[in-house]
Design a protein around this motif. Structure first.
Motif: not given
Length: 261
Positions: A25-30, A201-205, A210-213
């Motif tokens: 799911e994080f991969r998809k969001q990324a 954790e690596k995906i999230k940082i 990170q473009y989400k921010f």
């Protein structure tokens, strides 16, 4: 390293399954953030890259002309234009070679007989479950279709880690669709859980997640566009300076077909 076999009804397996789905799911969001980032800034990024490329072209042109000036010779016809085309062709060829060489190295990496056996075992088991010729639902379900494509790629690349994870993900989807379980055994599951947690954790940082921010902050979007606009202007100014230097190098009567594209 433990060789204990963790079976499908264990709490560790449930956690592993949960983490795999969370990571996907994080991969998809990324990926979605990456697409959104491109839609927001793609045109400006392209203009900056084109201006940068023109700077490289002009610098190469200046170096080429300077050599002739130093030798006291004129540049005849389209020599400069031909030189620049050859320079770009060489760089593109080198890039293509490096990509193909890297892909070939991945496909051709050495694996143990035990890993090869597990790859074939997992693949053959999953083929019986989601091969489109066996399970018509694969073509009807976007999720199953995506997993089938991932399975083909993982198998062709001898990627045991991806194969093991796909086995778990497909099992979770089968349960969700009431299609039954796949018989799975996993070794060293605690170590695998830690690896997946680290991947999340690596995906999230990192980018593109990170473009989400930036995308979720209208002021940050404006700042980014302003930065790109400033960078574009700097390259355009630099190009004009290089153009002036190039003009000064050209002797009277020299014919050059200059192309900006």
């Amino acid at each position: 390293m433990s060789d204990e076999i963790i079976r499908i009804n264990s709490s560790s397996f449930s956690r592993y399954e949960e983490l795999l789905l969370e990571r996907d799911e994080f991969r998809k969001q990324a990926y979605q953030y990456g697409r959104a980032y491109t839609r927001e800034f793609g045109d400006l990024n392209l203009k900056v890259f084109q201006a940068k490329l023109e700077s490289i072209r002009k610098k190469k042109a200046i170096e080429f002309c300077q050599r002739y000036v130093n030798k006291g010779e004129n540049i005849k016809g389209n020599k400069l234009d031909e030189f620049l085309k050859m320079e770009l062709l060489f760089e593109e060829s080198m890039l293509e070679f490096m990509i193909l060489d890297n892909e070939d190295a991945k496909r051709g990496r050495l694996i143990s007989e035990a890993d090869l056996y597990m790859i074939k075992k997992i693949y053959h088991g999953l083929v019986k479950k989601i091969h489109p010729d066996i399970n018509p639902l694969t073509e009807q379900s976007e999720e199953l279709s995506d997993l089938w494509q991932r399975l083909i790629i993982a198998y062709s690349c001898n990627d045991l880690k991806e194969m093991e994870e796909l086995e778990v993900i497909i099992n979770a989807l089968f349960k969700k669709l009431d299609l039954g379980d796949i018989d799975i055994t996993i070794t060293d599951i605690e170590e695998k859980i830690l690896e997946i947690e680290n991947e999340i954790e690596k995906i999230k940082i990192t980018e593109p997640y990170q473009y989400k921010f930036i995308l979720n902050d209208s002021e940050a979007v404006l700042r980014k566009k302003k930065e790109l606009g400033k960078e574009l202007k700097e390259y355009e100014d630099y190009c004009r300076n290089l153009e002036e230097i190039l003009d000064q190098l050209l002797k009277s009567g020299v014919i050059i077909e200059w192309k900006m594209n």
